[in-house]
Scaffold this motif. Structure first.
Motif, PDB file in Angstrom:
ATOM      1  N   ILE A 101      62.786  15.712  42.344  1.00  0.00           N
ATOM      2  CA  ILE A 101      62.150  15.702  43.662  1.00  0.00           C
ATOM      3  C   ILE A 101      63.145  15.074  44.636  1.00  0.00           C
ATOM      4  O   ILE A 101      63.566  13.927  44.448  1.00  0.00           O
ATOM      5  N   CYS A 102      63.557  15.829  45.651  1.00  0.00           N
ATOM      6  CA  CYS A 102      64.604  15.356  46.554  1.00  0.00           C
ATOM      7  C   CYS A 102      64.008  14.898  47.874  1.00  0.00           C
ATOM      8  O   CYS A 102      63.332  15.664  48.562  1.00  0.00           O
TER       9      CYS A 102
ATOM     10  N   ASP B 228      60.986  13.037  32.406  1.00  0.00           N
ATOM     11  CA  ASP B 228      61.805  14.180  32.800  1.00  0.00           C
ATOM     12  C   ASP B 228      61.567  14.570  34.262  1.00  0.00           C
ATOM     13  O   ASP B 228      61.983  15.617  34.713  1.00  0.00           O
ATOM     14  N   VAL B 229      60.864  13.714  35.001  1.00  0.00           N
ATOM     15  CA  VAL B 229      60.665  13.943  36.435  1.00  0.00           C
ATOM     16  C   VAL B 229      61.407  12.842  37.196  1.00  0.00           C
ATOM     17  O   VAL B 229      61.148  11.658  36.985  1.00  0.00           O
ATOM     18  N   PHE B 230      62.332  13.236  38.013  1.00  0.00           N
ATOM     19  CA  PHE B 230      63.158  12.262  38.715  1.00  0.00           C
ATOM     20  C   PHE B 230      63.030  12.407  40.231  1.00  0.00           C
ATOM     21  O   PHE B 230      62.620  13.447  40.738  1.00  0.00           O
ATOM     22  N   ILE B 231      63.413  11.329  40.923  1.00  0.00           N
ATOM     23  CA  ILE B 231      63.472  11.403  42.383  1.00  0.00           C
ATOM     24  C   ILE B 231      64.929  11.256  42.796  1.00  0.00           C
ATOM     25  O   ILE B 231      65.604  10.307  42.396  1.00  0.00           O
ATOM     26  N   VAL B 232      65.413  12.227  43.535  1.00  0.00           N
ATOM     27  CA  VAL B 232      66.784  12.147  44.029  1.00  0.00           C
ATOM     28  C   VAL B 232      66.722  11.631  45.462  1.00  0.00           C
ATOM     29  O   VAL B 232      66.130  12.255  46.332  1.00  0.00           O
ATOM     30  N   LYS B 233      67.310  10.448  45.646  1.00  0.00           N
ATOM     31  CA  LYS B 233      67.281   9.823  46.964  1.00  0.00           C
ATOM     32  C   LYS B 233      68.466  10.356  47.766  1.00  0.00           C
ATOM     33  O   LYS B 233      69.609   9.938  47.549  1.00  0.00           O
ATOM     34  N   LEU B 234      68.182  11.298  48.653  1.00  0.00           N
ATOM     35  CA  LEU B 234      69.266  11.938  49.402  1.00  0.00           C
ATOM     36  C   LEU B 234      69.706  11.061  50.559  1.00  0.00           C
ATOM     37  O   LEU B 234      68.905  10.334  51.128  1.00  0.00           O
ATOM     38  N   LYS B 235      70.988  11.166  50.909  1.00  0.00           N
ATOM     39  CA  LYS B 235      71.439  10.512  52.135  1.00  0.00           C
ATOM     40  C   LYS B 235      70.853  11.287  53.311  1.00  0.00           C
ATOM     41  O   LYS B 235      70.751  12.511  53.270  1.00  0.00           O
ATOM     42  N   SER B 236      70.455  10.578  54.368  1.00  0.00           N
ATOM     43  CA  SER B 236      69.894  11.268  55.528  1.00  0.00           C
ATOM     44  C   SER B 236      71.033  11.906  56.315  1.00  0.00           C
ATOM     45  O   SER B 236      71.578  11.294  57.221  1.00  0.00           O
ATOM     46  N   ARG B 237      71.407  13.057  55.895  1.00  0.00           N
ATOM     47  CA  ARG B 237      72.500  13.739  56.569  1.00  0.00           C
ATOM     48  C   ARG B 237      72.162  15.215  56.630  1.00  0.00           C
ATOM     49  O   ARG B 237      72.089  15.877  55.610  1.00  0.00           O
ATOM     50  N   TYR B 238      71.930  15.713  57.842  1.00  0.00           N
ATOM     51  CA  TYR B 238      71.575  17.112  58.020  1.00  0.00           C
ATOM     52  C   TYR B 238      72.697  18.012  57.496  1.00  0.00           C
ATOM     53  O   TYR B 238      73.848  17.696  57.727  1.00  0.00           O
ATOM     54  N   PRO B 239      72.475  19.144  56.877  1.00  0.00           N
ATOM     55  CA  PRO B 239      71.222  19.764  56.443  1.00  0.00           C
ATOM     56  C   PRO B 239      70.964  19.551  54.961  1.00  0.00           C
ATOM     57  O   PRO B 239      71.146  20.461  54.173  1.00  0.00           O
TER      58      PRO B 239
END
Lengths: 320, 443
Positions: free
Chosen positions: B204-205, B230-241
């Motif tokens: 989950i991103c 087996d369910v992970f959270i991907v912490k994305l950098k706030s960078r468009y797009p």
């Protein structure tokens, strides 16, 4: 439908970062101010007058060119101010201002506006103007004065001339070379804006921090000059601090329009600039080669940019 | 479960622009707008073939009744969002100049529901895809790609389900509210798809500017008995797009989707958070997609909020319900400010795939002057596809198909990062779109 109800439509994106050409040029001007101040201190009021003449005439020539060519006015983007300052930085402090005006005309009218104005010139206007002046008025363009000559009363300017450090080596005049400290703070002979290494580095740092330029070109240029000077048996730090290497590497070779836009291209461009500079200094009749090397590389930019152009995104299947 | 973190670091992605967040409606809980007097339902609510109306003028329709269908594979059926009488089969002018049939329904004020709606029986992959198609589900993140197409991977082996909660466009908070308000639906949807398609890993991103959403999902996953680590959270950098398909799959898995390919080519299925949550609700209730949560915001919005509206409601009705305009709106967008579409009329109806109505005052609507490209290279730096936008623009203006092909113009996803950072205000996306058209016509 009446006009009041009409909505504006336009293609996306509908917001912008707010960056503008004039803002970028203003940053370059700010970055040039320390070196301009140093020039005023080291070479006195004549240096200041020369800077004003160059900036003023560049702006006026740009203004007139746009009117004559019936194009939208562009003096507001401040690029002519940058060209004027850079041109002045490349002139001897005591040069007759008439030559400076001729240089401005070459830079703005011939090199910049005749090719379409900002973004369209194939070579750096200030460098081309300097080269034209050098070839047209070799004596005036190589008459250098000693630092702080204006404070010495009662002696004529002739008594205060000197040679640039590179000139001293090339011509073997026997004059004592300035110390590395003198070279760093700028108390040596040379073009009015090129001598103070400290001020130029400060300006460069500002541009990198403000992300106006990437450090690739200055680092590769300066590094190559140091490396090849060392290979040819010269003192690398002296080579970097002498002549126009810092001014050229930080402010002239990083000119957007006349340097490659790709990272790879920037590296190739800067390394070749540095190499040609050292080759001219070592093997040619001229003591200095920064202007010629940048001008030459400017012309090669379209070729350099072809490198990596056909690299497509991977097509078809790819193993997971 | 044990107290280990489910957060994963994203893989490296290219480029990206630092756009402002402006998530003013972030804390506004979703309000449900009552059905409007009339709706105009476009027969093009998705990417793919438009639908043909199944009703004619004078017909009475009930809510959730199918009113548009297409035989094409890449398409999704359209359902009536209110009950009432079909007043007109209109012709809706899309912002791109295309004309599409629309069904205009006048409400009977009752919101009568179609009889005989039952939850679908879903036990295998084919039934899941069929149910997704029947529900009318399209990618609710904004692209509107029919969901059943993604769920039929064909011969490709799928090992990762990537859930898009990035919501990288400024202003929009529709997916954010879904994550906060319907966390369980999201997880139900995820586990259903995971079980039926036998997917081994879920990522989950979410962009790191939504810590509340990351926290709540992490807590629920940890306390969920179906989760087996087996369910992970991907912490994305706030960078468009970050939310763009190719960028997101790259960030989540480190895999590069090939040119012209889909996530399935690299073993992934990519779905938006709101889409999986809807799918879970559909499997529970059998009620097809007829309403949508939108963020109403922008400098001309009196009261930025999140509102659930019936498909086909006009922007004007929604704006009135949301507290109206602050001053006079000069520009109205459907979607975000980076990729959204400027709308020419306040009476324009919303579709399933819309996730925001942004309204801007005169100051923000003002077009900036276009000056010469100074070759600063900022567009190259931000391009997530490593393209050279300024050179593609030049080639497009010269109609030079050979150069456009060399510069790989077709790979552009039109995210707008290049035009966003351009100091000369150049319309790079428009030019590149033109370039892509030149390439298509040349082939």
């Amino acid at each position: 439908m009446n006009n009041k109800e009409l909505l504006l439509v336009s293609p996306s994106p509908h917001i912008s970062s707010g960056a503008a050409t004039s803002g970028i040029m203003l940053d370059v001007i700010i970055a040039l101010l320390p070196a301009a101040a140093a020039a005023g201190l080291i070479f006195g009021y004549q240096a200041l007058i020369l800077m004003l003449v160059c900036v003023g005439s560049c702006v006026v020539f740009e203004f007139i060119s746009r009117i004559v060519m019936k194009r939208k006015q562009t003096i507001g983007d401040l690029s002519a101010v940058v060209t004027g300052l850079l041109l002045a930085f490349n002139l001897p402090a005591t040069l007759n201002p008439v030559y400076a005006v001729i240089g401005s005309a070459v830079a703005i009218i011939v090199v910049k506006q005749m090719f379409g104005g900002i973004g369209h010139n194939f070579a750096n206007p200030a460098i081309t103007a300097r080269v034209v002046l050098m070839l047209s008025f070799p004596v005036a363009m190589t008459t250098w004065v000693k630092p702080f000559f204006y404070q010495v009363s009662g002696s004529s300017i002739d008594a205060q001339t000197t040679a640039t450090p590179l000139g001293i080596i090339k011509e073997g005049t026997g004059e004592a070379l300035p110390s590395l400290w003198d070279m760093f703070i700028g108390t040596r002979g040379g073009s009015l804006g090129e001598t103070c290494a400290a001020a130029l580095l400060l300006g460069g740092l500002y541009l990198v921090i403000r992300r106006v330029i990437s450090p690739i070109i200055p680092l590769c240029f300066i590094g190559t000059v140091a490396l090849f000077s060392w290979i040819f048996g010269q003192e690398p730090i002296f080579s970097v601090l002498s002549g126009g290497v810092l001014l050229g590497a930080i402010f002239m070779a990083t000119d957007y329009t006349t340097s490659p836009i790709t990272r790879q291209g920037k590296v190739i461009f800067a390394i070749l600039c540095g190499l040609i500079t050292v080759l001219i200094r070592t093997f040619a009749a001229l003591p200095e080669g920064v202007s010629f090397s940048i001008l030459f590389m400017n012309i090669l930019v379209p070729l350099i940019e072809r490198i990596g152009r056909g690299k497509k995104q991977k097509k078809g299947e790819k193993k997971a | 479960m044990e107290n280990i973190s489910l957060e994963l670091k994203p893989a490296r992605t290219f480029g990206g622009a630092k756009v402002p967040h402006r998530k003013h409606a972030k804390n506004a809980a979703t309000i449900v707008m009552p059905p409007p007097k009339t709706v105009e339902i476009s027969m093009q609510q998705h990417i793919g073939a438009p639908c043909t109306p199944l009703v004619k003028v004078g017909d009475t329709v009930k809510a959730y009744q199918k009113i548009g269908e297409s035989e094409a594979f890449v398409s999704a059926p359209i359902h009536a969002s209110i009950s009432g009488t079909v007043k007109k089969i209109g012709s809706l002018l899309l912002p791109n100049g295309q004309k599409i049939p629309s069904v205009i329904i006048e409400s009977d004020g009752e919101l009568l529901t179609l009889e005989g709606i039952a939850p679908p029986q879903v036990t295998n992959a084919e039934e899941l895809a069929a149910a997704a198609r029947a529900s009318g589900l399209v990618g609710l993140g904004g692209a509107g790609f029919p969901a059943h197409v993604k769920l039929i991977p064909g011969d490709k082996k799928i090992d990762t389900l990537v859930i898009n909660g990035a919501e990288c466009e400024p202003y929009i908070t529709a997916d954010y509210r879904e994550m906060i308000e319907h966390t369980d639906d999201i997880l139900n949807g995820i586990f259903k798809i995971k079980d039926i398609l036998k997917i081994s890993c879920v990522k989950i991103c979410i962009e790191d500017n939504k810590p509340e959403a990351i926290n709540i999902l992490e807590q629920r996953i940890k306390s969920d008995s179906r989760s087996k680590g087996d369910v992970f959270i991907v912490k994305l950098k706030s960078r468009y797009p970050q939310g763009a398909e190719k960028v997101l799959v790259q960030a989540a898995t480190g895999r590069l989707i090939p040119a012209g390919g889909l996530p399935a080519h690299v073993g992934c299925i990519l779905m938006n958070v709101t889409s999986v949550a809807f799918l879970a609700r559909y499997l529970r209730s059998g009620l097809p997609l007829v309403s949508k949560r939108l963020t109403f915001a922008g400098s001309a919005a009196a009261n930025p909020c999140n509102v659930e509206v019936r498909v086909g409601t006009s922007i004007k009705d929604i704006a009135e319900f949301c507290g109206g305009f602050k001053g006079e709106p000069k520009k109205i967008l459907l979607g975000g400010p980076m990729m959204g579409t400027a709308i020419y009329d306040v009476n324009y109806p919303i579709t399933k795939k819309d996730n925001a109505i942004l309204v801007f005052n005169k100051r923000d609507a003002k077009a900036r002057p276009i000056t010469s490209c100074i070759r600063c290279g900022r567009c190259l730096k931000v391009c997530p596809m490593k393209l050279r936008p300024c050179q593609i623009e030049q080639a497009a203006e010269l109609q030079n198909a050979e150069a456009l092909d060399m510069l790989d113009a077709a790979a552009c996803m039109e995210c707008g990062s290049c035009a966003y950072v351009c100091p000369a205000g150049r319309k790079l996306v428009q030019s590149i779109k033109l370039g892509k058209q030149i390439l298509r016509e040349g082939k």
